[in-house]
Design an enzyme around this catalytic site. Structure first.
Site, short mmCIF file in Angstrom:
data_model
loop_
_atom_site.label_atom_id
_atom_site.label_comp_id
_atom_site.label_asym_id
_atom_site.label_seq_id
_atom_site.Cartn_x
_atom_site.Cartn_y
_atom_site.Cartn_z
N HIS A 259 -19.74 -5.05 15.91
CA HIS A 259 -18.95 -5.30 14.69
C HIS A 259 -18.82 -4.04 13.84
O HIS A 259 -18.30 -4.12 12.71
CB HIS A 259 -19.58 -6.43 13.86
N LYS B 85 -26.55 -15.00 17.14
CA LYS B 85 -26.04 -16.20 16.48
C LYS B 85 -26.99 -17.39 16.59
O LYS B 85 -26.80 -18.40 15.89
CB LYS B 85 -24.67 -16.58 17.05
N HIS C 199 -23.55 -10.07 23.48
CA HIS C 199 -23.11 -9.47 22.21
C HIS C 199 -23.37 -10.38 21.01
O HIS C 199 -23.64 -9.89 19.91
CB HIS C 199 -21.62 -9.09 22.28
N ASP C 200 -23.30 -11.69 21.19
CA ASP C 200 -23.51 -12.61 20.06
C ASP C 200 -24.84 -13.34 20.14
O ASP C 200 -25.00 -14.42 19.55
CB ASP C 200 -22.36 -13.63 19.99
N HIS D 212 -26.20 -11.77 12.16
CA HIS D 212 -26.39 -12.03 13.60
C HIS D 212 -26.40 -10.73 14.40
O HIS D 212 -27.02 -10.65 15.46
CB HIS D 212 -25.34 -13.00 14.14
#
Length: 508
Positions: free
Chosen positions: A424, A372, A368-369, A397
């Site tokens: 998000h 980043k 999910h990240d 991101h």
């Protein structure tokens, strides 16, 4: 018919007997009582494959139809042509072949009036297996005729059993493709072995095991065992079955006896699959042939399942490694991605997604990240609140993660692209980067969003301390219908103990 021995004793009505495969059922259709007497008398000591005959008597085509409609075990029909009408026997033939669609029973026409039904035209126009004049049908010829008819019927039945068995094997084998793990695979084997043989579970005992081809015989792994009162989860095998597996491993070939079959098949991965089946009654050649086909499919399916599990484990590990690499760069704990994965799996199942879709979300959620990696360290690890410019960069991101994963054709990475892009987004439409609202947000994104926030609030971050469970729960409830899908929040709250158990299982 001078060679026939006649008797004046009338035939008694035969009782209906349930089929038990210990005899051959013969239907005699004739309006002359003497013909019934003679036929039964001449064939009284007849045996074919050590089984006697059982007679069913009809004195008209109508009676014969009634018997055929109630009995599905008739092997041979001896049918008179002229009965209640000059063509009653021929009409009965049409009824059997066309109306009943019974093409297995062997039909022999017998007539005392050949002029009423010329032999050549009858054989040409009617689906019969032989045509005889009663005056030429001596005792020897009648027995010869019956041997031939029964052999033909036996072979047809054998072919039909093979056909039905192969259909069951195909059906059973296709279900292997739906297995997600060895446990599913084992239960699938057991549920289909009896069906392949056309038996009930209580009639057989079966066990399946795997071993390394060149390992110790006693080191086999039992997949499952069932039947004869054995529970599917039972792991203890009778000593006799253990011995058969060890013998089969050492001999490296299949074996069979009157009541037992042990199939042995090897795989390209260096494994061997063994299937043990014992039957209360005698194992027929057909049983062993079907079991051999089925056991071979078990070996191939197990090989493919192992390969799938290896690929699946590799994908899971890569997903975790990538997720953990991002978390470590932002000085967060690697256990975060594992917890989010398991939270996501639980939520997916609670909301009603199928096992495959739930598993995909579990494997994709650690990504999910992933975006980043494009965020500068000075922003990523800044203690305290970001300013507007820094926050604008941080929000990129989500789009960056999507761009990294979007071109993959892999189901997990495709789902990972969606999650990275949408985790998000907010239920009320105030999220980023697209401002999606409600069910415009993919269920995978909605699930991961809740899982991620629950874990993040309960973990130390460079910009905040750990929240208590009570504080987390209050915040999640407050965001119901705003940041989070209301249904998912309700499921989370109702099953909070399960989520806490996952958190405790994977501590930082």
């Amino acid at each position: 018919m001078s060679s026939f021995l006649f008797s004046n004793e009338p035939l008694k009505e035969e009782e209906h007997i349930t089929v038990d495969n210990t005899c051959w059922d013969i239907l005699v259709v004739d309006d002359e009582e003497d013909i019934h007497q003679v036929t039964k008398l001449v064939l009284s000591d007849f045996r074919f494959e050590q089984k006697p005959l059982r007679f069913h008597h009809a004195y008209s085509a109508k009676q014969a139809m009634d018997i055929l409609n109630s009995e599905d075990s008739i092997s041979v029909g001896l049918i008179d042509v002229v009965m209640e009408s000059n063509h009653a026997g021929l009409d009965l033939i049409k009824f059997i072949r066309n109306d009943m669609a019974n093409h297995d029973i062997r039909l022999i026409l017998r007539t005392g009036q050949p002029g009423e039904a010329p032999e050549e035209s009858v054989i040409r126009d009617y689906d019969i297996n032989d045509y005889k004049n009663k005056t030429e049908l001596t005792a020897v010829k009648l027995k010869t005729l019956l041997y031939s008819a029964l052999r033909s019927h036996r072979d047809i039945q054998t072919i039909e059993r093979h056909k039905q068995g192969l259909e069951r094997i195909i059906d059973a084998s296709s279900s292997f493709l739906k297995c997600n793990n060895v446990q599913d695979f084992a239960s699938t084997i057991l549920s289909h072995v009896a069906d392949v043989m056309g038996l009930s579970d209580s009639d057989i005992y079966c066990a399946a095991a795997v071993n390394k081809q060149y390992g110790a015989g006693a080191k086999f792994q039992l997949l499952a065992a069932s039947g004869a009162g054995i529970a599917p989860e039972q792991t203890a095998l009778p000593d006799k079955v253990k011995s058969r597996f060890i013998e089969t491993h050492n001999r490296k070939t299949s074996s069979k006896s009157d009541h037992e079959y042990v199939g042995y098949f090897t795989s390209q991965a260096g494994l061997e699959t063994m299937l043990y089946v014992s039957k209360k009654g005698l194992l027929q050649p057909t049983d062993c042939q079907l079991l051999a086909f089925f056991a071979n499919n078990i070996a191939l399916a197990y090989d493919n399942l192992n390969l799938r599990e290896t690929v699946k484990e590799s994908q899971k590990e890569l997903s975790y490694i990538l997720g953990e690499a991002v978390e470590k760069r932002s000085k967060e704990t690697g256990s975060h991605v594992k917890r989010v994965a398991h939270y996501s799996l639980l939520l997916a199942k609670l909301v009603g997604l199928n096992d495959y879709r739930a598993e995909i979300i579990k494997l994709a959620s650690p990504l999910h990240d992933i975006g980043k990696i494009s965020i500068p360290d000075v922003i990523l690890n800044k203690p305290g609140k970001l300013n507007d410019d820094e926050w604008a960069i941080m929000k990129t991101h989500a789009q960056q993660g999507y761009e990294i994963l979007k071109n993959s054709t892999n189901d997990i990475l495709q789902c990972g692209a969606i999650i990275a892009h949408q985790h998000h987004e907010k239920w009320d439409g105030s999220g980023y980067p697209q401002g999606l609202k409600g069910e415009q947000i993919d269920i995978a994104g909605r699930i991961t969003a809740l899982a991620d926030v629950f874990d993040a609030l309960g973990s130390v971050r460079c910009y905040k301390p750990v929240w208590t469970l009570e504080e987390i729960l209050t915040e999640i409830k407050r965001q119901r219908g705003q940041q989070f899908d209301p249904k998912l929040v309700d499921l989370f709250v109702e099953n909070l103990e399960q989520f806490v158990a996952i958190r405790d299982q994977y501590p930082d």
